[in-house]
Design a protein around this motif. Structure first.
Motif, PDB file in Angstrom:
ATOM      1  N   GLN A  49       0.822  -1.217   0.000  1.00 48.43           N
ATOM      2  CA  GLN A  49       0.000   0.000   0.000  1.00 48.43           C
ATOM      3  C   GLN A  49       0.854   1.264   0.000  1.00 48.43           C
ATOM      4  OE1 GLN A  49      -2.019   1.093   3.537  1.00 48.43           O
ATOM      5  NE2 GLN A  49      -3.500   2.390   2.488  1.00 48.43           N
ATOM      6  N   ASP A  50       0.587   2.114  -0.951  1.00 46.69           N
ATOM      7  CA  ASP A  50       1.181   3.451  -1.101  1.00 46.69           C
ATOM      8  C   ASP A  50       2.596   3.457  -1.676  1.00 46.69           C
ATOM      9  OD1 ASP A  50      -1.164   4.386  -0.015  1.00 46.69           O
ATOM     10  OD2 ASP A  50      -0.293   5.110   1.856  1.00 46.69           O
ATOM     11  N   TYR A  51       3.248   2.288  -1.736  1.00 46.93           N
ATOM     12  CA  TYR A  51       4.634   2.275  -2.207  1.00 46.93           C
ATOM     13  C   TYR A  51       4.737   2.795  -3.638  1.00 46.93           C
ATOM     14  CZ  TYR A  51       9.143   0.554  -3.840  1.00 46.93           C
ATOM     15  OH  TYR A  51      10.387   0.476  -4.390  1.00 46.93           O
ATOM     16  N   GLY A  52       3.830   2.339  -4.494  1.00 52.90           N
ATOM     17  CA  GLY A  52       3.881   2.760  -5.899  1.00 52.90           C
ATOM     18  C   GLY A  52       3.739   4.271  -6.042  1.00 52.90           C
ATOM     19  N   HIS A  53       2.755   4.837  -5.343  1.00 55.59           N
ATOM     20  CA  HIS A  53       2.516   6.285  -5.436  1.00 55.59           C
ATOM     21  C   HIS A  53       3.700   7.088  -4.901  1.00 55.59           C
ATOM     22  CE1 HIS A  53      -1.629   5.812  -6.574  1.00 55.59           C
ATOM     23  NE2 HIS A  53      -1.887   5.075  -5.524  1.00 55.59           N
ATOM     24  N   VAL A  54       4.139   6.686  -3.707  1.00 48.37           N
ATOM     25  CA  VAL A  54       5.130   7.500  -3.003  1.00 48.37           C
ATOM     26  C   VAL A  54       6.491   7.423  -3.698  1.00 48.37           C
ATOM     27  CG1 VAL A  54       6.392   7.712  -0.820  1.00 48.37           C
ATOM     28  CG2 VAL A  54       3.907   7.372  -0.816  1.00 48.37           C
ATOM     29  N   MET A  55       6.876   6.227  -4.093  1.00 50.93           N
ATOM     30  CA  MET A  55       8.201   6.074  -4.714  1.00 50.93           C
ATOM     31  C   MET A  55       8.248   6.742  -6.093  1.00 50.93           C
ATOM     32  SD  MET A  55      11.172   5.250  -4.277  1.00 50.93           S
ATOM     33  CE  MET A  55      11.022   4.479  -2.668  1.00 50.93           C
ATOM     34  N   LEU A  56       7.204   6.513  -6.890  1.00 51.10           N
ATOM     35  CA  LEU A  56       7.193   7.136  -8.219  1.00 51.10           C
ATOM     36  C   LEU A  56       7.230   8.665  -8.086  1.00 51.10           C
ATOM     37  CD1 LEU A  56       6.921   7.145 -11.289  1.00 51.10           C
ATOM     38  CD2 LEU A  56       4.447   6.935 -11.022  1.00 51.10           C
ATOM     39  N   THR A  57       6.392   9.192  -7.212  1.00 49.79           N
ATOM     40  CA  THR A  57       6.333  10.645  -7.040  1.00 49.79           C
ATOM     41  C   THR A  57       7.685  11.187  -6.583  1.00 49.79           C
ATOM     42  OG1 THR A  57       4.001  10.480  -6.504  1.00 49.79           O
ATOM     43  CG2 THR A  57       5.117  12.498  -5.833  1.00 49.79           C
ATOM     44  N   ARG A  58       8.289  10.499  -5.623  1.00 48.33           N
ATOM     45  CA  ARG A  58       9.592  10.937  -5.103  1.00 48.33           C
ATOM     46  C   ARG A  58      10.618  11.025  -6.229  1.00 48.33           C
ATOM     47  NH1 ARG A  58      11.830   9.848   0.055  1.00 48.33           N
ATOM     48  NH2 ARG A  58       9.671   9.914   0.722  1.00 48.33           N
ATOM     49  N   ARG A  59      10.672   9.965  -7.040  1.00 46.61           N
ATOM     50  CA  ARG A  59      11.675   9.945  -8.127  1.00 46.61           C
ATOM     51  C   ARG A  59      11.410  11.066  -9.143  1.00 46.61           C
ATOM     52  NH1 ARG A  59      14.255   8.031  -4.975  1.00 46.61           N
ATOM     53  NH2 ARG A  59      14.752   5.835  -4.678  1.00 46.61           N
ATOM     54  N   LEU A  60      10.145  11.365  -9.368  1.00 46.15           N
ATOM     55  CA  LEU A  60       9.836  12.418 -10.345  1.00 46.15           C
ATOM     56  C   LEU A  60      10.221  13.789  -9.810  1.00 46.15           C
ATOM     57  CD1 LEU A  60       6.392  11.101 -11.666  1.00 46.15           C
ATOM     58  CD2 LEU A  60       8.613  10.966 -12.811  1.00 46.15           C
ATOM     59  N   ILE A  61       9.844  14.080  -8.567  1.00 49.14           N
ATOM     60  CA  ILE A  61      10.171  15.435  -8.067  1.00 49.14           C
ATOM     61  C   ILE A  61      11.680  15.600  -7.911  1.00 49.14           C
ATOM     62  CG2 ILE A  61       7.891  15.879  -7.041  1.00 49.14           C
ATOM     63  CD1 ILE A  61       9.096  15.341  -4.269  1.00 49.14           C
ATOM     64  N   GLU A  62      12.366  14.521  -7.554  1.00 48.99           N
ATOM     65  CA  GLU A  62      13.831  14.607  -7.453  1.00 48.99           C
ATOM     66  C   GLU A  62      14.451  15.012  -8.789  1.00 48.99           C
ATOM     67  OE1 GLU A  62      14.554  11.015  -4.206  1.00 48.99           O
ATOM     68  OE2 GLU A  62      15.014  10.670  -6.311  1.00 48.99           O
ATOM     69  N   ASN A  63      13.733  14.663  -9.844  1.00 50.04           N
ATOM     70  CA  ASN A  63      14.236  14.978 -11.180  1.00 50.04           C
ATOM     71  C   ASN A  63      13.541  16.195 -11.787  1.00 50.04           C
ATOM     72  OD1 ASN A  63      16.345  12.908 -12.013  1.00 50.04           O
ATOM     73  ND2 ASN A  63      14.756  11.653 -11.058  1.00 50.04           N
ATOM     74  N   ASP A  64      13.100  17.097 -10.925  1.00 48.99           N
ATOM     75  CA  ASP A  64      12.546  18.375 -11.360  1.00 48.99           C
ATOM     76  C   ASP A  64      11.258  18.244 -12.177  1.00 48.99           C
ATOM     77  OD1 ASP A  64      14.466  20.036 -10.132  1.00 48.99           O
ATOM     78  OD2 ASP A  64      15.891  19.592 -11.734  1.00 48.99           O
ATOM     79  N   ILE A  65      10.496  17.219 -11.872  1.00 46.27           N
ATOM     80  CA  ILE A  65       9.203  17.066 -12.547  1.00 46.27           C
ATOM     81  C   ILE A  65       8.099  17.380 -11.528  1.00 46.27           C
ATOM     82  CG2 ILE A  65       7.631  15.397 -13.621  1.00 46.27           C
ATOM     83  CD1 ILE A  65      10.249  14.028 -14.713  1.00 46.27           C
ATOM     84  N   LEU A  66       7.264  18.354 -11.872  1.00 50.83           N
ATOM     85  CA  LEU A  66       6.151  18.732 -10.995  1.00 50.83           C
ATOM     86  C   LEU A  66       5.114  17.613 -11.015  1.00 50.83           C
ATOM     87  CD1 LEU A  66       4.686  21.074  -9.369  1.00 50.83           C
ATOM     88  CD2 LEU A  66       3.607  21.663 -11.544  1.00 50.83           C
ATOM     89  N   VAL A  67       4.612  17.244  -9.838  1.00 52.65           N
ATOM     90  CA  VAL A  67       3.623  16.170  -9.778  1.00 52.65           C
ATOM     91  C   VAL A  67       2.291  16.736  -9.270  1.00 52.65           C
ATOM     92  CG1 VAL A  67       3.022  13.968  -8.679  1.00 52.65           C
ATOM     93  CG2 VAL A  67       5.355  14.358  -9.473  1.00 52.65           C
ATOM     94  N   VAL A  68       1.223  16.373  -9.962  1.00 57.24           N
ATOM     95  CA  VAL A  68      -0.114  16.694  -9.464  1.00 57.24           C
ATOM     96  C   VAL A  68      -0.797  15.372  -9.138  1.00 57.24           C
ATOM     97  CG1 VAL A  68      -0.319  18.893 -10.692  1.00 57.24           C
ATOM     98  CG2 VAL A  68      -1.091  16.805 -11.815  1.00 57.24           C
ATOM     99  N   VAL A  69      -1.557  15.364  -8.063  1.00 61.19           N
ATOM    100  CA  VAL A  69      -2.144  14.109  -7.590  1.00 61.19           C
ATOM    101  C   VAL A  69      -3.636  14.275  -7.325  1.00 61.19           C
ATOM    102  CG1 VAL A  69      -0.066  13.084  -6.601  1.00 61.19           C
ATOM    103  CG2 VAL A  69      -1.375  14.698  -5.227  1.00 61.19           C
TER     104      VAL A  69
END
Ligand code: BF8
Ligand code: SF4
Length: 630
Positions: free
Chosen positions: A453-473
């Motif tokens: 639970q939540d691993y997919g959302h949290v990890m993907l989002t983390r990797r995207l923001i670390e790479n300067d990608i804005l995330v909307v949820v």
């Protein structure tokens, strides 16, 4: 009860794990136990090659080529997989659009002055919408305008039009593509009914034709039913603005009457918030020994309230049984969608009153209080009163509220985002052009017990923001990211240097809460506004979508309308299409040539992040912007 999995593997949340452990100690069955009991799940169904559309069947195709390759009627794997996908999308789109219709009907009654507990809270938005729909506003009262707008929107559900009212929001290049492909959505109900017709035995026997109608059906959701739901909810309940909130089971208070609002439609939950502030009911709670009445949200009804009022959120989809296991929930009020039938069984182990409210969504074992907008506030009070009465039955010795809450921000409607940017998309476009923000990604959708639970959302989002990608949820992804502490302005520290700088300058988080699942339409509106601002089609923008833990038919419809709108989408859970190589090829490859976007399936969020980064950099390159090799 089967318990083959270690609790740590089931959820990344400490509070969820504590409650799962309690369930096991006390012999209470949860979704994870039932998933284990279902193993092995049917391989034919998992690949989409089983069919029970008629009584000559049920039929299945042998994916290894040894057994039958055709159903009794002669349908092959391509036809069966496409038909099954079509029915899934029709169910998901219908769920969203019927929710939209329910809001529209109450809006129409409000315009006639027949409701109790409702008002037009955002008159500016009403006037703006009326303008888009060609309805005169000059010198007219809000109620007159609302009456005409309601009538015009109702036409969109039927068959009297050849295109939806919100189509004017779509960039012209996209509209032309849809017209060429014959997938312009005509009427909301029409496309869904036609899908059921086409998938009856002996109608649409060409998988490509069926898949095109899948796109049209989903578009009638995204640019139709869901958009009506979002826009009218804003008019009636207020357009969200950034608001502080909290999330986790710690949102429950040991000394208060706790009432959870679960489901999707804000029609009832909004009046319950009004009812819970009623001095007489608060006094009643106090005479029962409680400090007061505490409302918490679950799933998308929770998102609606969190976006507009900052109401604390108890949890996402897989928390709905666990919140009952705290022993501290006095009432769970449900409307519809994503409410597991199991909640009434878990509630029986405690004192919790489960109250169903929609006549189309009754639950054996629940108390049913039929919602009627003409008596909205009165019914809201009746429901809150039941929660207060149930508090009297609570056993304090059985209360275990496991965790502290985490702070999060909500309320990022398109209006709020543009407001933060000074009223125009220009600063965002400039940040993208300068490469400070590489692109933007919508990480949306559910929890699924097949995934921690939540691993997919949290990890993907983390990797995207670390790479300067804005995330909307939106949806359960917003709640997952909230729990992980990724939705406060200070989370900008987790972001790459460019995104961090932009977020710090604006005082916003790198992950923006845009609402419930029907509010994915806010993402469409923002993407369309960016494309129009640049004079390009949506598919040319450095954008992507992801549903790392999806489970529901609604999520399939969302994925399809996002792709049909021109946005590359990565799914974390395998959809039941792998029994047809042709269907997979069309959706994961050929679609790119026709709608400028396609699907990918990738269960590992680290790899999904890589796919998305590559896609975004490729789009940057094609736009002539500075790009990186990923
Ligand atoms: O509409 S994200 S589990 S709660 S389907 Fe359901 Fe999925 Fe959650 Fe909201 Ni959306
Ligand atoms: Fe079998 Fe065709 Fe009937 Fe499906 S529609 S159950 S494949 S005979």
């Amino acid at each position: 009860m089967a318990h083959d999995t270690d609790i740590n593997g089931l959820s990344i949340n400490k509070d969820a794990r504590a409650m799962i452990a309690r369930a096991r100690d006390e012999g209470v069955e949860t979704v994870w136990d039932r998933l284990a009991a279902q193993q092995p799940q049917c391989g034919y169904c998992a690949m989409g090659v089983s069919c029970r559309n008629c009584a000559m069947g049920p039929c299945r195709i042998d994916p290894f080529g040894e057994g039958p390759q055709k159903g009794v009627c002669g349908a092959d794997a391509d036809v069966i997989v496409a038909r099954n996908l079509g029915r899934t999308i029709a169910a998901g789109a219908s769920a969203h659009s019927d929710h939209g219709r329910d809001i529209l009907e109450v809006f129409a009654e409000l315009a006639e002055g027949k409701t109790s507990g409702y008002e037009i809270r955002d008159k500016d938005k009403l006037r703006a919408l009326a303008g888009e729909w060609g309805i005169a506003t000059e010198g007219r009262e809000a109620f007159e305008i609302a009456r005409d707008l309601a009538a015009a929107m109702m036409e969109d559900f039927g068959t009297r039009k050849s295109s939806l009212g919100f189509a004017a929001r779509v960039p012209s290049q996209r509209i032309e593509r849809w017209a060429e492909l014959g997938i312009t959505p005509r009427g909301i109900d029409r496309e869904n009914v036609e899908m059921l017709h086409r998938t009856h035995m002996g109608v649409d026997n060409d998988y490509v034709n069926t898949l095109l109608h899948c796109l049209r059906t989903s578009l009638s959701d995204g640019w139709g039913g869901s958009m009506v739901a979002t826009e009218l909810s804003d008019v009636m309940f207020g357009t969200p603005k950034p608001v502080p909130s909290r999330v986790n089971l710690g949102a429950l208070r040991p000394e208060s009457v706790n009432i959870a609002l679960h489901g999707h439609n804000p029609l009832l939950s909004d009046v319950i918030v009004q009812a819970a502030a009623d001095p007489e009911l608060v006094q009643l709670a106090k005479t029962k020994g409680a400090e007061g009445i505490n409302l918490v949200g679950l799933c998308c009804t929770g998102n609606e309230l969190q976006m507009r009022k900052g109401l604390p959120m108890a949890g996402n989809h897989l928390m709905q049984e666990l919140v009952l296991l705290t022993g501290a929930l006095d009432a769970m009020v449900v409307d519809y969608q994503c409410i597991m039938p199991a909640v009434t069984d878990v509630a029986k182990c405690f004192h919790t009153d489960v109250i169903s409210t929609a006549d189309k969504a009754k639950f054996t074992g629940a108390t049913h209080i039929s919602f009627d907008p003409r008596r909205g506030l009165e019914i809201g009070k009746e429901i809150v009163r039941r929660g207060v009465e149930a508090y009297g039955n609570r056993n304090p010795d059985r209360v275990r509220i496991p965790d502290e809450t985490v702070e999060m921000m909500a309320g990022f409607s398109v209006e709020a985002i543009l407001g933060a940017l000074g009223g125009t998309p220009e600063p965002l476009v400039d940040a993208i052009k300068a490469g400070k923000i590489r692109g933007a990604v919508g990480v949306v959708g559910c929890n699924n017990p097949k995934i921690q639970q939540d691993y997919g959302h949290v990890m993907l989002t983390r990797r995207l923001i670390e790479n300067d990608i804005l995330v909307v949820v939106t949806g359960c992804s917003a709640i997952a990211n909230g729990k992980a502490g990724q939705m406060m302005p200070k989370a900008a520290e987790m972001a790459g240097p460019g995104l961090r700088e932009v977020c710090q300058a604006l005082g916003i988080p790198p992950v923006l809460h845009m609402g419930s699942c029907v509010d994915n339409t806010r993402i469409l509106v923002l993407a369309a506004a960016l494309a129009k601002h640049l004079g390009v089609d949506i598919c040319q923008l450095p954008l992507a979508g992801a549903a790392p833990e999806w489970y529901s038919e609604k999520a399939v419809s969302i994925g399809a309308y996002v792709v049909a709108s021109g946005i590359y989408t990565v799914l974390g859970v395998q959809p039941p299409i792998f029994g047809s190589r042709n269907v997979v090829k069309l959706l994961a490859q050929d679609l790119d040539d026709v709608v400028g976007a396609k699907f990918a399936v990738e269960a590992d969020p680290e790899r999904a992040a890589l796919l998305i980064r590559r896609h975004i950099e490729a789009k940057r390159k094609a736009l002539g912007l500075e790009f990186r090799d990923v």
